[in-house]
Scaffold this active site. Sequence first.
Site, PDB file in Angstrom:
ATOM      1  N   LYS A  14       0.836  -1.214   0.000  1.00 39.73           N
ATOM      2  CA  LYS A  14       0.000   0.000   0.000  1.00 39.73           C
ATOM      3  C   LYS A  14       0.865   1.256   0.000  1.00 39.73           C
ATOM      4  O   LYS A  14       1.996   1.262   0.498  1.00 39.73           O
ATOM      5  CB  LYS A  14      -0.955   0.035   1.195  1.00 39.73           C
ATOM      6  CG  LYS A  14      -0.317   0.139   2.597  1.00 39.73           C
ATOM      7  CD  LYS A  14       0.029   1.533   3.052  1.00 39.73           C
ATOM      8  CE  LYS A  14       0.786   1.526   4.378  1.00 39.73           C
ATOM      9  NZ  LYS A  14       1.679   2.665   4.569  1.00 39.73           N
ATOM     10  N   PRO A 102       9.409  -4.891   0.281  1.00 41.67           N
ATOM     11  CA  PRO A 102      10.501  -4.745   1.243  1.00 41.67           C
ATOM     12  C   PRO A 102       9.969  -4.581   2.678  1.00 41.67           C
ATOM     13  O   PRO A 102       8.864  -4.066   2.882  1.00 41.67           O
ATOM     14  CB  PRO A 102      11.237  -3.487   0.784  1.00 41.67           C
ATOM     15  CG  PRO A 102      10.793  -3.256  -0.608  1.00 41.67           C
ATOM     16  CD  PRO A 102       9.424  -3.838  -0.739  1.00 41.67           C
ATOM     17  N   VAL A 103      10.781  -5.009   3.643  1.00 42.88           N
ATOM     18  CA  VAL A 103      10.381  -5.017   5.045  1.00 42.88           C
ATOM     19  C   VAL A 103      10.640  -3.642   5.675  1.00 42.88           C
ATOM     20  O   VAL A 103      11.671  -3.014   5.392  1.00 42.88           O
ATOM     21  CB  VAL A 103      11.197  -6.100   5.798  1.00 42.88           C
ATOM     22  CG1 VAL A 103      10.854  -6.118   7.279  1.00 42.88           C
ATOM     23  CG2 VAL A 103      10.949  -7.468   5.164  1.00 42.88           C
ATOM     24  N   ALA A 104       9.730  -3.195   6.536  1.00 46.62           N
ATOM     25  CA  ALA A 104       9.867  -1.904   7.246  1.00 46.62           C
ATOM     26  C   ALA A 104      10.225  -0.784   6.287  1.00 46.62           C
ATOM     27  O   ALA A 104      11.129   0.016   6.526  1.00 46.62           O
ATOM     28  CB  ALA A 104      10.882  -1.998   8.395  1.00 46.62           C
ATOM     29  N   GLY A 109       4.225  -4.162   4.356  1.00 43.09           N
ATOM     30  CA  GLY A 109       4.476  -5.548   3.946  1.00 43.09           C
ATOM     31  C   GLY A 109       4.067  -6.566   5.005  1.00 43.09           C
ATOM     32  O   GLY A 109       3.467  -7.597   4.682  1.00 43.09           O
ATOM     33  N   GLY A 110       4.360  -6.284   6.256  1.00 44.11           N
ATOM     34  CA  GLY A 110       3.992  -7.222   7.330  1.00 44.11           C
ATOM     35  C   GLY A 110       2.485  -7.327   7.464  1.00 44.11           C
ATOM     36  O   GLY A 110       1.932  -8.424   7.631  1.00 44.11           O
ATOM     37  N   ASP A 144      -2.898  -1.521   9.442  1.00 44.90           N
ATOM     38  CA  ASP A 144      -3.001  -1.545   7.983  1.00 44.90           C
ATOM     39  C   ASP A 144      -3.535  -2.869   7.426  1.00 44.90           C
ATOM     40  O   ASP A 144      -3.643  -3.031   6.216  1.00 44.90           O
ATOM     41  CB  ASP A 144      -1.611  -1.302   7.354  1.00 44.90           C
ATOM     42  CG  ASP A 144      -1.048   0.072   7.680  1.00 44.90           C
ATOM     43  OD1 ASP A 144      -1.845   1.003   7.895  1.00 44.90           O
ATOM     44  OD2 ASP A 144       0.185   0.198   7.723  1.00 44.90           O
TER      45      ASP A 144
HETATM   46  O1  C5P Z   1      -0.814  -0.980  14.219  1.00 43.68           O
HETATM   47  P1  C5P Z   1       0.606  -1.213  13.827  1.00 43.68           P
HETATM   48  O2  C5P Z   1       1.237  -2.331  14.619  1.00 43.68           O
HETATM   49  O3  C5P Z   1       0.824  -1.337  12.374  1.00 43.68           O
HETATM   50  O4  C5P Z   1       1.385   0.115  14.241  1.00 43.68           O
HETATM   51  C1  C5P Z   1       2.769   0.112  14.470  1.00 43.68           C
HETATM   52  C2  C5P Z   1       3.118   1.276  15.389  1.00 43.68           C
HETATM   53  O5  C5P Z   1       2.914   2.525  14.686  1.00 43.68           O
HETATM   54  C3  C5P Z   1       2.277   1.391  16.630  1.00 43.68           C
HETATM   55  O6  C5P Z   1       2.799   0.623  17.686  1.00 43.68           O
HETATM   56  C4  C5P Z   1       2.336   2.890  16.944  1.00 43.68           C
HETATM   57  O7  C5P Z   1       3.548   3.209  17.593  1.00 43.68           O
HETATM   58  C5  C5P Z   1       2.394   3.514  15.569  1.00 43.68           C
HETATM   59  N1  C5P Z   1       1.045   3.927  15.086  1.00 43.68           N
HETATM   60  C6  C5P Z   1       0.443   5.050  15.653  1.00 43.68           C
HETATM   61  N2  C5P Z   1      -0.800   5.427  15.219  1.00 43.68           N
HETATM   62  C7  C5P Z   1      -1.419   4.747  14.232  1.00 43.68           C
HETATM   63  C8  C5P Z   1      -0.842   3.616  13.640  1.00 43.68           C
HETATM   64  C9  C5P Z   1       0.416   3.222  14.102  1.00 43.68           C
HETATM   65  O8  C5P Z   1       1.017   5.681  16.537  1.00 43.68           O
HETATM   66  N3  C5P Z   1      -2.623   5.143  13.825  1.00 43.68           N
END
Ligand code: C5P
Length: 316
Positions: A14, A102-104, A109-110, A144
């Site tokens: 995405k 690609p990762v991160a 991707g995850g 996501d």
């Molecule tokens: O939800 P996900 O694990 O993909 O998010 C990774 C990190 O990104 C969260 O732990 C948070 O620190 C940050 N995040 C955020 N607000 C969001 C989505 C992600 O702060 N709406």
Amino acid sequence: MTIVTGVTARVPAKLNLQLAVGPPRADGYHDLVTVFHAVALFDEVTVEAAERDTVTVTGEGASVVPHDGDNLALRAVAALRKRVRGGNRTAGVRVSIAKRIPVAAGLAGGSADAAAALVAANELWAAGLTPQRLAEVAATIGSDVAFALLGGTAVGRGRGERLTPALAPATQYHWVLAFAEGQLSTPKVYAALDRLRAAESAAPAAAAQQQPALDAALMTALRSGDAARLGRALSNDLQPAALSIYPALRKTLAAGLELGALGALLAGSGPTCVFLAASAERALDLAVSLSGAGVCRSVARVTGPVPGAAVVPGQG
Ligand code: C5P
């Protein structure tokens, strides 16, 4: 009756055409308004019946993907298992992930792999969860994941998991992705944004931080199908924060614009740089020139929007 022993699902990366980030919430997340856009860069995830849960990862960045219970695809399968009664559910699954995303890299991707694992396990177990039920499970895995199920172009609210498909003509856009060396941690980029904003609001003229809002100009551009307008409307609140951690990306973004991109921004929390091109030919020129300019690790041309995670036919 045929017993299905393995199911493969394919899932796109995405982009965020707009990423508006609000102040931090009590739970540590940030309220977002984002316009997700799925592009034709796919991972494939195969789920097979096994004695116990295991995961193997091959392809782009495989060595940095967790191979244990932290793996998002395994967590997604475990979450789905709790919702499924009876059916063809077995004790465990072998999850095999073939990565091209690609990762991160800011391309989710995850989350994509988690979405593909949900779709594949739902089929393998003949669980019959509706897209809406699958989306509920997805939202518990990551912000996501629900969009990776849906695909297309959609507005995300809340943490990004509350989705509304964007009504837009069937325009196909041509993107060039410039992959960077290394990775950026999403939590670290959000934390950097909070610090930047705290420093700004210490200045007397600064206004209190607003809740994020959908960009009307971007939605108009999408409805018109006009790539030049869309290029001008792309925006990402995380970009200054990501650039403060990885300043060399400024050069990559500037190079793409100088080479004729209609717009440029970081993918999510970065470090992938995203460029919109006027046509397939322009995208090819841009990709060739960017790789020659030595401002990134590698480039890819992708089109969007594309559908979300789906079973690859002819498996099993
Ligand atoms: O939800 P996900 O694990 O993909 O998010 C990774 C990190 O990104 C969260 O732990 C948070 O620190 C940050 N995040 C955020 N607000 C969001 C989505 C992600 O702060 N709406």
